[in-house]
Scaffold this motif. Structure first.
Motif, PDB file in Angstrom:
ATOM      1  N   ARG A  12      27.217  -3.392 -20.605  1.00  0.00           N
ATOM      2  CA  ARG A  12      27.878  -2.692 -19.649  1.00  0.00           C
ATOM      3  C   ARG A  12      29.637  -3.164 -18.876  1.00  0.00           C
ATOM      4  O   ARG A  12      29.991  -2.931 -19.190  1.00  0.00           O
ATOM      5  CB  ARG A  12      27.192  -2.532 -18.637  1.00  0.00           C
ATOM      6  N   GLN A  13      29.760  -4.537 -18.965  1.00  0.00           N
ATOM      7  CA  GLN A  13      30.977  -4.816 -17.952  1.00  0.00           C
ATOM      8  C   GLN A  13      32.459  -5.049 -19.577  1.00  0.00           C
ATOM      9  O   GLN A  13      33.334  -5.392 -19.026  1.00  0.00           O
ATOM     10  CB  GLN A  13      31.034  -6.535 -17.602  1.00  0.00           C
ATOM     11  N   ALA A  14      31.565  -5.475 -20.605  1.00  0.00           N
ATOM     12  CA  ALA A  14      32.636  -4.986 -22.092  1.00  0.00           C
ATOM     13  C   ALA A  14      32.825  -4.222 -22.095  1.00  0.00           C
ATOM     14  O   ALA A  14      33.815  -3.731 -22.482  1.00  0.00           O
ATOM     15  CB  ALA A  14      31.345  -5.708 -23.475  1.00  0.00           C
ATOM     16  N   LEU A  15      31.802  -3.038 -21.729  1.00  0.00           N
ATOM     17  CA  LEU A  15      32.871  -1.193 -21.915  1.00  0.00           C
ATOM     18  C   LEU A  15      33.635  -1.480 -20.765  1.00  0.00           C
ATOM     19  O   LEU A  15      35.214  -0.488 -21.390  1.00  0.00           O
ATOM     20  CB  LEU A  15      31.015  -0.817 -22.140  1.00  0.00           C
ATOM     21  N   VAL A  16      33.406  -1.938 -19.881  1.00  0.00           N
ATOM     22  CA  VAL A  16      33.862  -1.408 -18.442  1.00  0.00           C
ATOM     23  C   VAL A  16      35.481  -2.739 -19.241  1.00  0.00           C
ATOM     24  O   VAL A  16      37.262  -1.635 -18.494  1.00  0.00           O
ATOM     25  CB  VAL A  16      33.631  -1.544 -17.118  1.00  0.00           C
ATOM     26  N   ASP A  17      35.420  -3.644 -19.165  1.00  0.00           N
ATOM     27  CA  ASP A  17      36.669  -4.466 -20.394  1.00  0.00           C
ATOM     28  C   ASP A  17      37.270  -3.558 -20.481  1.00  0.00           C
ATOM     29  O   ASP A  17      38.952  -3.490 -20.808  1.00  0.00           O
ATOM     30  CB  ASP A  17      35.798  -5.807 -20.505  1.00  0.00           C
ATOM     31  N   ALA A  18      37.057  -3.099 -21.800  1.00  0.00           N
ATOM     32  CA  ALA A  18      37.463  -2.185 -22.926  1.00  0.00           C
ATOM     33  C   ALA A  18      38.076  -1.497 -22.786  1.00  0.00           C
ATOM     34  O   ALA A  18      39.219  -0.992 -22.937  1.00  0.00           O
ATOM     35  CB  ALA A  18      36.558  -2.271 -24.093  1.00  0.00           C
ATOM     36  N   ALA A  19      37.472  -0.345 -21.715  1.00  0.00           N
ATOM     37  CA  ALA A  19      38.164   1.610 -21.396  1.00  0.00           C
ATOM     38  C   ALA A  19      38.992   0.757 -20.122  1.00  0.00           C
ATOM     39  O   ALA A  19      40.061   1.140 -20.036  1.00  0.00           O
ATOM     40  CB  ALA A  19      37.074   1.560 -20.728  1.00  0.00           C
ATOM     41  N   SER A  20      39.341  -0.122 -19.345  1.00  0.00           N
ATOM     42  CA  SER A  20      41.074  -0.979 -18.658  1.00  0.00           C
ATOM     43  C   SER A  20      41.125  -0.543 -19.231  1.00  0.00           C
ATOM     44  O   SER A  20      42.758  -0.624 -18.786  1.00  0.00           O
ATOM     45  CB  SER A  20      39.645  -2.115 -17.576  1.00  0.00           C
ATOM     46  N   LYS A  21      41.607  -1.744 -19.846  1.00  0.00           N
ATOM     47  CA  LYS A  21      42.500  -2.158 -21.215  1.00  0.00           C
ATOM     48  C   LYS A  21      43.095  -0.563 -22.244  1.00  0.00           C
ATOM     49  O   LYS A  21      44.176  -0.443 -21.607  1.00  0.00           O
ATOM     50  CB  LYS A  21      42.549  -3.205 -22.420  1.00  0.00           C
ATOM     51  N   LEU A  22      42.275  -0.497 -22.363  1.00  0.00           N
ATOM     52  CA  LEU A  22      42.270   1.251 -23.583  1.00  0.00           C
ATOM     53  C   LEU A  22      43.387   2.057 -22.688  1.00  0.00           C
ATOM     54  O   LEU A  22      43.795   3.013 -23.017  1.00  0.00           O
ATOM     55  CB  LEU A  22      41.213   1.181 -24.121  1.00  0.00           C
ATOM     56  N   TYR A  23      42.713   2.434 -21.294  1.00  0.00           N
ATOM     57  CA  TYR A  23      43.215   3.761 -20.795  1.00  0.00           C
ATOM     58  C   TYR A  23      44.489   2.929 -19.660  1.00  0.00           C
ATOM     59  O   TYR A  23      45.710   4.244 -20.165  1.00  0.00           O
ATOM     60  CB  TYR A  23      41.834   3.900 -19.640  1.00  0.00           C
ATOM     61  N   ARG A  24      44.360   1.636 -19.337  1.00  0.00           N
ATOM     62  CA  ARG A  24      46.335   1.588 -19.010  1.00  0.00           C
ATOM     63  C   ARG A  24      46.918   1.493 -20.527  1.00  0.00           C
ATOM     64  O   ARG A  24      48.018   2.349 -20.060  1.00  0.00           O
ATOM     65  CB  ARG A  24      46.137   0.433 -18.644  1.00  0.00           C
ATOM     66  N   PRO A 100      51.286  -2.638 -21.313  1.00  0.00           N
ATOM     67  CA  PRO A 100      50.200  -1.645 -19.920  1.00  0.00           C
ATOM     68  C   PRO A 100      48.934  -2.139 -19.782  1.00  0.00           C
ATOM     69  O   PRO A 100      48.334  -2.009 -18.726  1.00  0.00           O
ATOM     70  CB  PRO A 100      50.394  -0.444 -20.123  1.00  0.00           C
ATOM     71  N   GLY A 101      48.351  -2.723 -21.443  1.00  0.00           N
ATOM     72  CA  GLY A 101      46.796  -2.968 -21.127  1.00  0.00           C
ATOM     73  C   GLY A 101      46.494  -3.411 -20.325  1.00  0.00           C
ATOM     74  O   GLY A 101      44.831  -3.480 -20.385  1.00  0.00           O
ATOM     75  N   GLY A 102      47.535  -4.761 -19.588  1.00  0.00           N
ATOM     76  CA  GLY A 102      47.460  -5.844 -18.534  1.00  0.00           C
ATOM     77  C   GLY A 102      47.518  -5.888 -17.819  1.00  0.00           C
ATOM     78  O   GLY A 102      47.752  -6.827 -17.310  1.00  0.00           O
ATOM     79  N   GLY A 103      48.013  -4.754 -17.596  1.00  0.00           N
ATOM     80  CA  GLY A 103      49.409  -4.678 -16.454  1.00  0.00           C
ATOM     81  C   GLY A 103      48.814  -3.898 -14.575  1.00  0.00           C
ATOM     82  O   GLY A 103      47.179  -3.510 -14.640  1.00  0.00           O
ATOM     83  N   CYS A 104      49.892  -3.978 -14.624  1.00  0.00           N
ATOM     84  CA  CYS A 104      49.400  -2.909 -13.339  1.00  0.00           C
ATOM     85  C   CYS A 104      48.968  -1.355 -13.333  1.00  0.00           C
ATOM     86  O   CYS A 104      49.155  -0.653 -14.162  1.00  0.00           O
ATOM     87  CB  CYS A 104      50.997  -1.876 -12.530  1.00  0.00           C
ATOM     88  N   PRO A 105      47.943  -0.874 -12.492  1.00  0.00           N
ATOM     89  CA  PRO A 105      47.298  -0.194 -12.962  1.00  0.00           C
ATOM     90  C   PRO A 105      47.828   1.418 -12.574  1.00  0.00           C
ATOM     91  O   PRO A 105      47.914   2.532 -12.927  1.00  0.00           O
ATOM     92  CB  PRO A 105      45.687  -0.104 -11.979  1.00  0.00           C
TER      93      PRO A 105
END
Length: 196
Positions: A12-24, A100-105
């Motif tokens: 589940r955390q892997a999906l959240v990590d991937a989504a956080s990067k890709l969405y940004r 942006p994938g690792g930056g300011c949301p």
């Protein structure tokens, strides 16, 4: 083969990590669940059963991005005795603008949150509030207060608006007008440094 609770939580955390990067990187509408699942190392079916909806995933991805961003801010303030200067230099760097994938949301997902509403807007609002609190309680003279004054809060709002707005503008014109993008970064850094 049955998956353990620990493995299920890690998946589940892997999906959240991937989504956080890709969405940004590309925005909420610019990324599908299948792509997030692939990025996390799963098939498209990996999403189902772990999240009630894409909206829930987006909100958790936003929460994760804020957690990382606030952690960086706090670490920089601690490391430099409350001096926001080093953090601002990194924030207004070409490296941050271009990744942006690792930056300011806020700069990456703020417009999405306004459009999407719901859980993402709630997550963004909570994150912005936490960011403003961190900036307001750390005064430019290096002192840290437990309860910020109205002036502290106004300074924090102006500073954050300059940071996020400057980054959005710099990203918007980076490809078509790189010299303008660089000027926006420099000018936003100068304005933020005066407010910090």
């Amino acid at each position: 083969m049955k998956v353990t609770k620990e493995q299920s939580a890690a998946n589940r955390q892997a999906l959240v990590d991937a989504a956080s990067k890709l969405y940004r990187e590309r925005g909420i509408a610019g990324v599908g669940l299948a792509e997030i699942s692939r990025e996390a190392g799963f098939t498209h079916g990996g999403f189902y059963g772990r999240f009630a909806s894409k909206e829930e995933l987006a909100a958790e991805a936003c929460d994760l991005a804020f957690e990382a961003s606030l952690s960086r801010l706090a670490a920089q303030l601690d490391k430099h005795g409350g001096d926001l200067g080093p953090f601002l230099k990194r924030y207004f760097s070409a490296a941050h603008r271009d990744a942006p994938g690792g930056g300011c949301p806020m700069a990456a997902l703020g417009v999405d949150a306004a459009r999407e509403g719901g859980l993402l807007r709630e997550s963004m609002s909570t994150g912005i509030g936490a960011y403003l609190h961190e900036l307001a309680t750390h005064r430019p003279d290096g002192t840290v207060v437990e309860t910020p004054t109205a002036d502290d809060e106004a300074r924090a709002i102006g500073l954050l608006a300059t940071m996020v707005g400057g980054m959005i503008l710099a990203r918007a014109c980076a490809g078509a007008a790189p010299a303008l993008s660089e000027r926006i970064l420099r000018t936003s850094l100068e304005a933020s440094s005066k407010a910090a």
